[in-house]
Design a protein around this motif. Structure first.
Motif, short mmCIF file in Angstrom:
data_model
loop_
_atom_site.label_atom_id
_atom_site.label_comp_id
_atom_site.label_asym_id
_atom_site.label_seq_id
_atom_site.Cartn_x
_atom_site.Cartn_y
_atom_site.Cartn_z
N THR A 10 0.84 -1.19 0.00
CA THR A 10 0.00 0.00 0.00
C THR A 10 0.87 1.24 0.00
O THR A 10 1.86 1.32 0.72
N CYS A 11 0.49 2.23 -0.79
CA CYS A 11 1.20 3.51 -0.80
C CYS A 11 1.06 4.16 0.57
O CYS A 11 -0.01 4.14 1.18
N CYS A 12 2.13 4.76 1.05
CA CYS A 12 2.14 5.31 2.41
C CYS A 12 1.82 6.79 2.48
O CYS A 12 1.84 7.38 3.56
N TYR A 13 1.52 7.44 1.36
CA TYR A 13 1.39 8.88 1.39
C TYR A 13 0.11 9.41 2.03
O TYR A 13 0.11 10.43 2.66
N CYS A 14 -1.01 8.77 1.85
CA CYS A 14 -2.25 9.34 2.35
C CYS A 14 -3.19 8.25 2.83
O CYS A 14 -2.83 7.09 2.87
N GLY A 15 -4.40 8.62 3.15
CA GLY A 15 -5.37 7.68 3.66
C GLY A 15 -6.15 6.92 2.61
O GLY A 15 -6.97 6.08 2.94
N GLY A 17 -5.01 4.73 0.48
CA GLY A 17 -4.55 3.34 0.53
C GLY A 17 -4.41 2.71 -0.84
O GLY A 17 -4.76 1.54 -1.03
N SER A 109 0.07 10.93 9.97
CA SER A 109 -0.07 10.28 8.68
C SER A 109 -1.48 9.78 8.44
O SER A 109 -2.15 9.31 9.36
N GLN A 111 -2.01 7.14 6.89
CA GLN A 111 -1.90 5.68 6.80
C GLN A 111 -1.90 5.00 8.16
O GLN A 111 -1.66 3.81 8.25
N SER A 135 -4.77 15.11 10.16
CA SER A 135 -3.97 14.20 9.34
C SER A 135 -4.03 14.59 7.88
O SER A 135 -4.95 15.27 7.45
N SER A 137 -4.80 12.79 5.59
CA SER A 137 -5.88 12.10 4.88
C SER A 137 -7.05 13.04 4.61
O SER A 137 -7.90 12.75 3.80
#
Length: 165
Positions: A10-15, A17, A109, A111, A135, A137
Motif C-alpha cells: 500500500t502507498c504510504c502517502y495518504c489515507g 490506501g 499520517s 496511513q 492528518s 488524509s
C-alpha cells in the motif's frame, strides 16, 4: 543474483490506501507501479505515489539518526535517541507550561491504522490536553485523486470570468 519478485503493498502517502506493486528484477533493480487489481486505484497513481520509490531510495538529505543543537545559530550535532526524546519531551512540557496545551499540535499520517489513531488521539487530547490533531488524509488526497481520475477540462476566459467545460 537475487530472484525476481513482486511485492503488492500500500502507498504510504495518504489515507486512500492505493495499491502498488514493487518489482525486483534478477539484477536487483526495483520498479514501482500501481496495482491494476487494487480497488482503490485500479493501477492509477497520483504524482506522489508515482515517485514514491525514488523518494524512498534517495538518502542524500535524509536524517539517519537524531540531530540536535542547543541554540539555533549553532550547527547540528549527532546525539543518541534517549537524549533526543528527553529533549523533545522537555520542550513540549516547557511550551505547554508557558503557553497552555493549545500551543502544540500534531499532524499525523493518513496511513495510521484505527488503533494507531486511537493512541495518537489519546496522547494529544487525553494526555497533552489539546484538540490540535489532524492528518493528511483530509488535506490533499481528495483533490489528488480527483485530478488523477477526472478527464481534463478546457478552461476559457470570457470577460473577467473563467468557465470550465
Amino acid at each position: 543474483m537475487p530472484e525476481p519478485a513482486t511485492i503488492k503493498t500500500t502507498c504510504c502517502y495518504c489515507g486512500v490506501g492505493c495499491g502498488i506493486e514493487i518489482r525486483r528484477d534478477r539484477w536487483g533493480q526495483l520498479t514501482l507501479t500501481g496495482d491494476p487489481d487494487h480497488p482503490a486505484n485500479r493501477g492509477q497513481l497520483c504524482s506522489k505515489g508515482r515517485y514514491l520509490l525514488q523518494v524512498a531510495l534517495d538518502r542524500d538529505d535524509r536524517l539517519l539518526y537524531p540531530m540536535w543543537r542547543p541554540r539555533r545559530e549553532m550547527p547540528l550535532t549527532r546525539t543518541d535517541w534517549d537524549t533526543a526524546l528527553d529533549h523533545v519531551a522537555a520542550t513540549f512540557r516547557r511550551l505547554i507550561d508557558r503557553y497552555g496545551p493549545d500551543a502544540v499540535g500534531f499532524y499525523v499520517s493518513g496511513q495510521l491504522l484505527t488503533e494507531e489513531y486511537y493512541v495518537a488521539t489519546k496522547l494529544v487530547k487525553g494526555f497533552l490536553g489539546t484538540h490540535n490533531i489532524d492528518s493528511n488524509s483530509r488535506l490533499w488526497p481528495a483533490t489528488s485523486w480527483h485530478w488523477a481520475t477526472t478527464p481534463r477540462r478546457s478552461v476559457t476566459t470570457t470577460s473577467n470570468r473563467a468557465s470550465a467545460f
